[in-house]
Design a protein around this motif. Structure first.
Motif, PDB file in Angstrom:
ATOM      1  N   ILE A 180       5.468  10.362   7.987  1.00 21.43           N
ATOM      2  CA  ILE A 180       4.370   9.492   7.955  1.00 21.43           C
ATOM      3  C   ILE A 180       4.788   8.346   6.837  1.00 21.43           C
ATOM      4  O   ILE A 180       4.910   8.470   5.932  1.00 21.43           O
ATOM      5  N   LEU A 181       4.030   7.767   7.622  1.00 15.97           N
ATOM      6  CA  LEU A 181       3.962   6.081   6.732  1.00 15.97           C
ATOM      7  C   LEU A 181       2.606   5.519   6.008  1.00 15.97           C
ATOM      8  O   LEU A 181       1.905   6.141   6.675  1.00 15.97           O
ATOM      9  N   HIS A 182       2.471   4.973   5.407  1.00 19.21           N
ATOM     10  CA  HIS A 182       0.696   4.663   5.383  1.00 19.21           C
ATOM     11  C   HIS A 182       1.540   2.884   5.003  1.00 19.21           C
ATOM     12  O   HIS A 182       2.547   1.616   4.653  1.00 19.21           O
ATOM     13  N   ASP A 183       0.501   2.126   4.663  1.00 22.74           N
ATOM     14  CA  ASP A 183       0.592   0.550   4.177  1.00 22.74           C
ATOM     15  C   ASP A 183       0.159   0.152   2.986  1.00 22.74           C
ATOM     16  O   ASP A 183      -0.277  -0.892   2.775  1.00 22.74           O
TER      17      ASP A 183
ATOM     18  N   ARG B 221      -2.977   4.205   3.316  1.00 22.77           N
ATOM     19  CA  ARG B 221      -2.974   5.664   2.098  1.00 22.77           C
ATOM     20  C   ARG B 221      -3.485   6.429   2.520  1.00 22.77           C
ATOM     21  O   ARG B 221      -3.203   7.712   2.169  1.00 22.77           O
ATOM     22  N   GLY B 222      -5.208   6.161   2.097  1.00 22.14           N
ATOM     23  CA  GLY B 222      -5.393   7.723   1.791  1.00 22.14           C
ATOM     24  C   GLY B 222      -5.793   8.473   3.502  1.00 22.14           C
ATOM     25  O   GLY B 222      -5.397  10.041   3.021  1.00 22.14           O
ATOM     26  N   LEU B 223      -5.803   7.625   4.049  1.00 20.45           N
ATOM     27  CA  LEU B 223      -5.768   8.635   5.066  1.00 20.45           C
ATOM     28  C   LEU B 223      -3.879   9.461   5.345  1.00 20.45           C
ATOM     29  O   LEU B 223      -4.176  10.544   5.987  1.00 20.45           O
ATOM     30  N   ALA B 224      -3.158   9.255   5.133  1.00 23.55           N
ATOM     31  CA  ALA B 224      -2.030   9.061   5.786  1.00 23.55           C
ATOM     32  C   ALA B 224      -1.927  10.597   4.628  1.00 23.55           C
ATOM     33  O   ALA B 224      -0.831  11.492   4.588  1.00 23.55           O
ATOM     34  N   GLU B 225      -2.457  10.337   3.689  1.00 26.43           N
ATOM     35  CA  GLU B 225      -2.069  11.089   2.141  1.00 26.43           C
ATOM     36  C   GLU B 225      -3.053  12.425   3.211  1.00 26.43           C
ATOM     37  O   GLU B 225      -2.272  12.984   2.853  1.00 26.43           O
TER      38      GLU B 225
ATOM     39  N   LEU C  39      10.083  12.473   5.697  1.00 24.59           N
ATOM     40  CA  LEU C  39      10.025  11.048   5.360  1.00 24.59           C
ATOM     41  C   LEU C  39       8.389  10.673   4.957  1.00 24.59           C
ATOM     42  O   LEU C  39       7.383  10.886   6.019  1.00 24.59           O
ATOM     43  N   PHE C  40       8.407  10.509   3.217  1.00 25.15           N
ATOM     44  CA  PHE C  40       6.942   9.996   3.702  1.00 25.15           C
ATOM     45  C   PHE C  40       7.273   8.695   2.678  1.00 25.15           C
ATOM     46  O   PHE C  40       7.751   8.461   2.128  1.00 25.15           O
ATOM     47  N   SER C  41       6.935   7.595   3.266  1.00 26.82           N
ATOM     48  CA  SER C  41       7.050   6.165   2.541  1.00 26.82           C
ATOM     49  C   SER C  41       5.982   4.961   2.885  1.00 26.82           C
ATOM     50  O   SER C  41       5.184   5.316   4.214  1.00 26.82           O
TER      51      SER C  41
ATOM     52  N   TYR D 159      -2.865   0.198  10.258  1.00 26.17           N
ATOM     53  CA  TYR D 159      -3.885  -0.914  10.825  1.00 26.17           C
ATOM     54  C   TYR D 159      -2.905  -1.372  12.045  1.00 26.17           C
ATOM     55  O   TYR D 159      -1.282  -0.943  12.381  1.00 26.17           O
ATOM     56  N   HIS D 160      -3.418  -1.532  13.688  1.00 26.18           N
ATOM     57  CA  HIS D 160      -2.433  -1.528  14.786  1.00 26.18           C
ATOM     58  C   HIS D 160      -1.944  -2.669  14.874  1.00 26.18           C
ATOM     59  O   HIS D 160      -0.997  -2.193  16.004  1.00 26.18           O
TER      60      HIS D 160
END
Length: 372
Positions: free
Chosen positions: A171-174, A180-184, A199-201, A230-231
């Motif tokens: 799970i990655l986030h920007d 980050r909110g959507l990933a969490e 992996l969460f990064s 984002y895309h």
């Protein structure tokens, strides 16, 4: 004061606000409304969607005689998805006494801008900001016509748990309010279903080379990558991973709902999954409006129709309340629904969220996306 806060944190380039004429609270002349989002920058594809939706809504409403016998004048604010620039745009639009802001796009922009609008008496209906904080911490003026990340993340997390159990998941986030909110929220739903990611990064948005994060995916033998972001970055990460020979499935959220995603990935995007509401272009309530867009060679994808609906709802409420007073309209939006829109009937909770979100999964095939 929020107006003074725009001067903090260094100088910013003046954000663009393309002005109309007239005033929202004048007795005659056009009523000013606005849309605001990333008209420039790496997420400008979504700003273009919002602008197209707003322009068509204003044209259609004015063609039917306007609101309360007055024409609408549209102003467009460019926040480039920058929170500080969004506050500056909000101050400018408030000073021009707009009656409505159909915006912003990025949650990181909508949340701080909403504080300015609340203080200055401006109604805000976001077509696209999904972070729960936008309405959870909002005031009388915050509404959205899309769903929330805690709803979207539940759909994504449960799907991954049901269909990809046993695979190695990253799970990655920007680090943005949206990403980050959507990933969490997706992680929460995934873990709640008994699956733990390998992996969460975070990654840094705006870069062109994601070889470092791709190497981490490769070393961890990742098979499924969920991206909260984002895309542009999602597409680059996927393309660069495929170029390194990684056989991964990419899953993302509603920020992948633009044809620009495929322009970045090319064939590497084949099989990418994403969550979004059921296709608004296929709803009977949107048929005539979709036809009008296509006559102008515009594909009303993504958040085009959501922006149209935000303005459509405001116009109906202003007509019913026989005025443009924002607080009166806000109260009516919560009590007077459901409101008929191109998206179908929409009602609002006391917080300003839609009462019936409908996230579903899409898949990218041969350069276009469709519901699964």
């Amino acid at each position: 004061m929020l107006k003074r806060r725009t001067m903090l944190g260094g100088a910013l380039a003046a954000p663009a606000v393309f002005a109309g004429t007239g005033g929202a609270f004048a007795q005659s002349g056009p009523i000013r409304i606005a849309t605001a989002g990333p008209m420039t920058g790496q997420y400008a594809a979504f700003g273009g969607q919002m602008r197209a939706g707003a322009e068509q809504a204003v044209a259609d409403i004015n063609g039917r005689g306007g609101v309360l016998g007055r024409q609408l004048a549209l102003e467009v604010g460019d926040d480039a998805c920058d929170p500080r620039q969004a506050v500056s745009v909000a101050n400018q639009l408030a000073s021009r006494r707009v009656a409505l802001v159909a915006g912003h796009f990025c949650s990181g922009s909508s949340i701080p801008a909403s504080k300015v609008y609340a203080e200055e008496g401006v109604l805000q209906i976001s077509p696209a900001s999904t972070n729960p904080r936008y309405t959870d911490e909002g005031s009388w003026n915050t509404f959205r016509v899309c769903g929330r990340d805690d709803q979207q993340g539940q759909v994504a997390g449960r799907y991954i748990a049901q269909n990809m159990r046993g695979q190695r998941i990253a799970i990655l986030h920007d680090n943005s309010a949206y990403g980050r909110g959507l990933a969490e929220e997706t992680k929460k739903a995934l873990n709640g279903a008994g699956v733990t990611e390998a992996l969460f990064s975070a990654y840094t948005p705006g870069e062109r080379d994601y070889s470092a994060i791709v190497s981490r995916l490769q070393q961890a033998n990742i098979q499924v990558v969920y991206v909260g972001g984002y895309h542009t970055e999602s597409g680059l990460i996927l393309r660069q991973a495929k170029e390194r020979g990684l056989n991964i499935t990419l899953i993302g959220g509603d920020a992948l709902v633009t044809n620009e995603f495929w322009q970045i990935t090319g064939a590497a995007g084949e099989g990418t999954l994403m969550t979004f509401s059921s296709d608004p272009r296929k709803r009977p309530t949107a048929a005539s409006v979709v036809q009008a867009f296509r006559a102008r060679n515009i594909d009303p994808e993504g958040y085009v129709l959501y922006t149209y609906a935000a303005i459509q709802i405001w116009a109906a409420a202003a007509t019913r309340s026989n005025g443009t007073d924002p607080r009166r309209i806000a109260a009516l939006l919560k009590s007077g629904g459901p409101w008929q829109t191109v998206l179908g009937d929409i009602g609002f909770t006391d917080k300003g969220d839609v009462t019936v979100p409908d996230y579903v999964f899409y898949v990218w095939r041969n350069g276009s996306y469709a519901e699964m």
